[in-house]
Structure formats: structure tokens, C-alpha cells
Design an enzyme around this catalytic site. Structure first.
Site, short mmCIF file in Angstrom:
data_model
loop_
_atom_site.label_atom_id
_atom_site.label_comp_id
_atom_site.label_asym_id
_atom_site.label_seq_id
_atom_site.Cartn_x
_atom_site.Cartn_y
_atom_site.Cartn_z
N CYS A 94 44.83 -23.74 -32.89
CA CYS A 94 44.63 -24.02 -31.21
C CYS A 94 45.24 -25.62 -31.74
CB CYS A 94 43.29 -23.97 -30.85
SG CYS A 94 42.77 -22.40 -31.70
N CYS A 95 45.86 -25.55 -30.70
CA CYS A 95 46.15 -27.13 -30.52
C CYS A 95 45.28 -27.65 -28.58
CB CYS A 95 47.86 -27.30 -29.97
SG CYS A 95 48.51 -28.51 -29.89
#
Length: 155
Positions: A94-95
Site C-alpha cells: 500500500c502506498c
């Protein structure tokens, strides 16, 4: 000394989750030790592109938690898949800024769960990041080893 702080903090968080429950739409699947916890996450409401879908998350805690963020990934095995989202790669990474440069020791597991739930709830279109294929091909094992660039907070 850091390990003792992490143990104390994680014990407190786990006790709170066990007594009060995790945030609505999430379920604690396992927390057999203080190193790794697993949760399910669903987006609340019917007006979301993820209505009716449930995802699994894995939290791994460093020895210096809460001074350092946990490693958080969507589980992509045992029948689980990562949600199709512009900030979530198909390998589950996840960014998310609060898991990197915007982490603060005042944040905790529940605040991360709520952030991810909110991020999914505000998404209008299911799609992978534009560089998904390249990133997944060359990604480090841990997303914490990625140098994320946070430039789009519109989704």
C-alpha cells in the site's frame, strides 16, 4: 529498551481491541504473538465500489514500534486478494503516507485500519496503480523498503 516499549504498547492495543473490539467493519483474525496480527477489513455502506467485499491485512511490528510504523500489507494468498485501488499494488503493498513519512507514534493499529477503510470507501473506480506491473516485478519483500512518492491524495 525499544523492544520493551513495543511490547507494552502492543499489549495495551491488543487488550483494547479484545475488550472493545476493532473498528466497525474489521475483525481480528489472529494475534498469536506481538510480532504479527491479521485482520479482515470491509468497507461500510452500500455506496462503495467495494460493497460486499472483504480483504485481509497483515500487520508486522518492528522492535521499535510505535516509534516506527508497522509493515501493513493486504494478504494475497490463501484465497485473499488485494483490492483494486490506485494506491494498492496487486502484491498487497500500500502506498499510504501514514505508513511511511507521515507515521506518528500517536497512531495505532485501529487508526491504520480506519485510514485504509476510509481510503477504500472514497475510491470511485477500481483500478491498479499505473506502475503496478513494474513495481510488483521489482518490489522488495517489505513495502517499508520502498521509497514511496506521495503525490495523489484524490483517491
Amino acid at each position: 529498551m525499544s523492544l520493551r516499549i513495543a511490547t507494552k504498547r502492543l499489549s495495551k492495543e491488543l487488550n483494547e481491541i479484545n475488550s472493545s473490539g476493532p473498528p466497525a467493519g474489521t475483525t481480528l483474525l489472529s494475534a498469536e504473538d506481538l510480532r504479527e496480527w491479521r485482520f479482515t477489513l470491509s468497507v461500510l455502506g452500500t455506496d462503495t465500489v467495494y460493497a460486499g467485499e472483504t480483504f485481509a491485512l497483515r500487520f508486522r511490528f518492528p522492535d521499535n514500534y510505535p516509534l516506527e510504523s508497522p509493515e501493513v500489507v493486504f494478504v494475497t494468498n490463501d484465497g485473499w486478494t488485494a483490492p483494486e485501488h490506485p494506491h494498492i499494488y496487486s502484491n498487497g503493498h500500500c502506498c499510504v503516507s501514514i505508513l511511511a513519512n507521515e507515521w506518528s507514534p500517536v497512531l495505532n493499529v485501529c487508526s491504520v485500519l480506519l485510514t485504509l477503510q476510509s481510503m477504500l470507501a472514497s475510491c470511485k473506480k477500481k483500478e491498479r496503480p499505473k506502475d503496478n506491473e513494474r513495481y510488483v516485478k521489482h518490489a522488495p519483500i517489505s513495502p517499508k523498503d520502498t521509497r514511496w512518492h506521495f503525490h495523489d491524495d484524490s483517491v
